[in-house]
Design a protein around this motif. Sequence first.
Motif, mmCIF file in Angstrom:
data_model
loop_
_atom_site.group_PDB
_atom_site.id
_atom_site.type_symbol
_atom_site.label_atom_id
_atom_site.label_comp_id
_atom_site.label_asym_id
_atom_site.label_seq_id
_atom_site.Cartn_x
_atom_site.Cartn_y
_atom_site.Cartn_z
ATOM 1 N N THR A 180 48.816 22.736 3.200
ATOM 2 C CA THR A 180 47.454 23.284 3.225
ATOM 3 C C THR A 180 46.482 22.416 2.428
ATOM 4 N N GLN A 181 47.011 21.683 1.437
ATOM 5 C CA GLN A 181 46.157 20.862 0.577
ATOM 6 C C GLN A 181 46.054 19.410 1.051
ATOM 7 N N LYS A 182 46.900 19.040 1.990
ATOM 8 C CA LYS A 182 47.003 17.639 2.398
ATOM 9 C C LYS A 182 45.662 17.087 2.884
ATOM 10 N N LYS A 183 45.006 17.821 3.749
ATOM 11 C CA LYS A 183 43.747 17.360 4.335
ATOM 12 C C LYS A 183 42.676 17.197 3.259
ATOM 13 N N GLN A 184 42.618 18.180 2.369
ATOM 14 C CA GLN A 184 41.609 18.127 1.305
ATOM 15 C C GLN A 184 41.904 16.986 0.330
ATOM 16 N N LEU A 185 43.194 16.752 0.046
ATOM 17 C CA LEU A 185 43.578 15.681 -0.865
ATOM 18 C C LEU A 185 43.199 14.322 -0.287
ATOM 19 N N LEU A 186 43.424 14.147 1.002
ATOM 20 C CA LEU A 186 43.052 12.880 1.659
ATOM 21 C C LEU A 186 41.537 12.686 1.630
ATOM 22 N N GLN A 187 40.795 13.792 1.800
ATOM 23 C CA GLN A 187 39.335 13.715 1.767
ATOM 24 C C GLN A 187 38.850 13.336 0.367
ATOM 25 N N LYS A 188 39.469 13.886 -0.649
ATOM 26 C CA LYS A 188 39.117 13.533 -2.025
ATOM 27 C C LYS A 188 39.402 12.055 -2.273
ATOM 28 N N HIS A 189 40.552 11.580 -1.761
ATOM 29 C CA HIS A 189 40.928 10.180 -1.932
ATOM 30 C C HIS A 189 39.872 9.273 -1.271
ATOM 31 N N LYS A 190 39.440 9.667 -0.110
ATOM 32 C CA LYS A 190 38.418 8.893 0.614
ATOM 33 C C LYS A 190 37.115 8.829 -0.173
ATOM 34 N N LYS A 216 35.098 19.893 -8.715
ATOM 35 C CA LYS A 216 34.083 20.941 -8.843
ATOM 36 C C LYS A 216 34.723 22.328 -8.774
ATOM 37 N N GLU A 217 35.671 22.508 -7.825
ATOM 38 C CA GLU A 217 36.289 23.827 -7.624
ATOM 39 C C GLU A 217 37.378 24.124 -8.678
ATOM 40 N N GLU A 218 38.246 23.159 -8.904
ATOM 41 C CA GLU A 218 39.349 23.348 -9.848
ATOM 42 C C GLU A 218 39.741 22.000 -10.452
ATOM 43 N N ASN A 219 40.224 22.026 -11.662
ATOM 44 C CA ASN A 219 40.592 20.793 -12.357
ATOM 45 C C ASN A 219 42.038 20.425 -12.015
ATOM 46 N N SER A 220 42.281 20.036 -10.747
ATOM 47 C CA SER A 220 43.635 19.763 -10.282
ATOM 48 C C SER A 220 43.832 18.321 -9.848
ATOM 49 N N TYR A 221 42.768 17.487 -9.886
ATOM 50 C CA TYR A 221 42.873 16.132 -9.356
ATOM 51 C C TYR A 221 42.718 15.103 -10.476
ATOM 52 N N ASN A 222 43.521 14.014 -10.374
ATOM 53 C CA ASN A 222 43.407 12.882 -11.291
ATOM 54 C C ASN A 222 43.424 11.582 -10.490
ATOM 55 N N ILE A 223 42.792 10.533 -11.100
ATOM 56 C CA ILE A 223 42.640 9.237 -10.417
ATOM 57 C C ILE A 223 43.441 8.184 -11.183
ATOM 58 N N TYR A 224 44.132 7.290 -10.439
ATOM 59 C CA TYR A 224 44.920 6.216 -11.043
ATOM 60 C C TYR A 224 44.612 4.907 -10.320
ATOM 61 N N ILE A 225 44.434 3.822 -11.089
ATOM 62 C CA ILE A 225 44.198 2.507 -10.496
ATOM 63 C C ILE A 225 45.141 1.517 -11.181
ATOM 64 N N THR A 226 45.912 0.749 -10.392
ATOM 65 C CA THR A 226 46.868 -0.215 -10.936
ATOM 66 C C THR A 226 46.309 -1.625 -10.856
ATOM 67 N N GLY A 230 38.008 -10.559 -4.840
ATOM 68 C CA GLY A 230 38.666 -10.732 -3.544
ATOM 69 C C GLY A 230 40.019 -11.392 -3.583
ATOM 70 N N ASP A 231 40.446 -11.820 -4.750
ATOM 71 C CA ASP A 231 41.736 -12.515 -4.811
ATOM 72 C C ASP A 231 42.856 -11.619 -5.309
ATOM 73 N N LYS A 232 42.557 -10.389 -5.679
ATOM 74 C CA LYS A 232 43.580 -9.485 -6.178
ATOM 75 C C LYS A 232 43.460 -8.126 -5.503
ATOM 76 N N SER A 233 44.604 -7.498 -5.295
ATOM 77 C CA SER A 233 44.611 -6.155 -4.690
ATOM 78 C C SER A 233 45.055 -5.136 -5.727
ATOM 79 N N ARG A 234 44.511 -3.982 -5.626
ATOM 80 C CA ARG A 234 44.857 -2.884 -6.528
ATOM 81 C C ARG A 234 45.376 -1.703 -5.698
ATOM 82 N N ILE A 235 46.038 -0.791 -6.401
ATOM 83 C CA ILE A 235 46.477 0.449 -5.746
ATOM 84 C C ILE A 235 45.665 1.594 -6.332
ATOM 85 N N LEU A 236 45.052 2.357 -5.460
ATOM 86 C CA LEU A 236 44.314 3.551 -5.854
ATOM 87 C C LEU A 236 45.192 4.765 -5.531
ATOM 88 N N GLN A 237 45.368 5.617 -6.520
ATOM 89 C CA GLN A 237 46.126 6.855 -6.328
ATOM 90 C C GLN A 237 45.293 8.043 -6.758
#
Length: 526
Positions: free
Chosen positions: A47-57, A84-94, A156-163
Amino acid sequence: MFLSAVGYVFIKKIIISNYEKERKILFYEIQMHTSELLSGLMYENSTQKKQLLQKHKTVSHYLQTTDIDPIEVNLEKIHKKINKEENSYNIYITDENFIIKNTTFKEDIGFDLSFAKATFNTHFEQNTTGICTPLFEKFSKQFLSYTDSCIQSKKGDKSRILQLSYTYKKSSKLLLIVQKLIANHSSIIDAKAYIVVNNVFVNDVNLRDFTAYKPDLKEILQVIQSSEHIKEKLLTQKLVIDDITKDGISYSEMYIATNSTIFDDTQILYSLVLNNSDLETKLKNLNLFMFVLILLGSIAILVTFKLRKKEIKLSEQDRFVQNSMHEIKTPLSIITLNNELRELEFGADEYSSEIDSAIKTLKTSYDDMSFIITKDELLYPKETLILGNVLQTRVEYFKNIASSNNKIINFKMNGACLVNISRVELIRLIDNNLSNAIKYAKEGSIISILLNENRLSFHTISSPIKNTKEIFNKYVRENSVVSGHGLGLCIVKEVAEKYAIEIRLSSSSLEGTKFVYIFKCHSNDT
């Protein structure tokens, strides 16, 4: 003992069988509650998958529109926006080495994600945003789902992972219920569930409560190896139980696998480790009980064997006595009759006196044997008797026997004593003491008999009696040189016990042997 051995095998089987049933029931109970937990997670994930992908976008678009390198960008603004709705999301960058360098969850800075490198590369090649099934995070003790995508650095010479992560707060409460169930069973050493996706990605869930910590890359790789090990064991069986011994302690390792009811590509492996100390304690107690039972049984058999052997010997001696009676009766009557006829025809002389003494001795032995055989069959009536009169009569009877054996009987009486006793039994008590005194007293000695009120004593100068207690037992004789059957003092003891007559025996090389009988059955009027 045979029944005990059969019972031991039967009880041991029952104990082991019950233990196996109990641990299987426990395992299935834990699996049932865990399956409920994980099914709820999977459903919430769907049920959360779609919303999680939208947040990631949203976060990805934000990073692409800024001029700052993703590792250096301040994530507070976008973090507030997606929460905004709930404090359930965190962002990670490698960085390019898959090490987290920038995150809204500061505890994860420096965490190595290279174990998922293959998965990240696959998503990069397919130009898709990945999302994983719920994972159990050991630091927060909560379930999370992660998205991932590749973002380019500004150079442009390095790639990162966004989670982006989503925390399943409701499911964490269900985990506490499972942990409480496990905590109630002290025999559970370890309990885990492994979530395997597409046979590649693995996450383990600690079902037993533990101290929160941040796992390293080595531990994560070990988790993957453990899941592979369990899958190999469960290739042909639904349930596997391995009994192992480590450091002298017995354990049971139990494994079972199930497929997710929601996701076809997800498999759940369950692992439970139990300490078998309870079973071993029960078996040790059973073995100890069996050992004691065998020991007691062996002692009982040995005692029974000895008693039976003694009983057979006594029975044979009783038969001998009975046969001896029949053999003695007729010759004794003939000898007595002929001696009386001889005295009538020729008069009494020293020869007839010796014969009469021998006949009386034989008659006393015959009376003893007769009494032993018939005492349980005949009822001897009680009478009020003058103890001194009966004693005087029996002393006169034995004087001739004593004289023939070169011994003298000295009888003294001080006061009268009325006793309520059977005449036959009283005579047996007196006769056996007189007979023994004549047999065992030293030649030429005086046998002293004293009746003082209710106290009757027989005193002889003879060899001391070694065992003053055993001497009253049936067929016991200390002096094998002197003839006898060992019945006399046994009869004396039985009569004394029947009429509460107290026996006192003293015997020494200096004082001689003294039998004292205190009659407590005398008349109250005397």
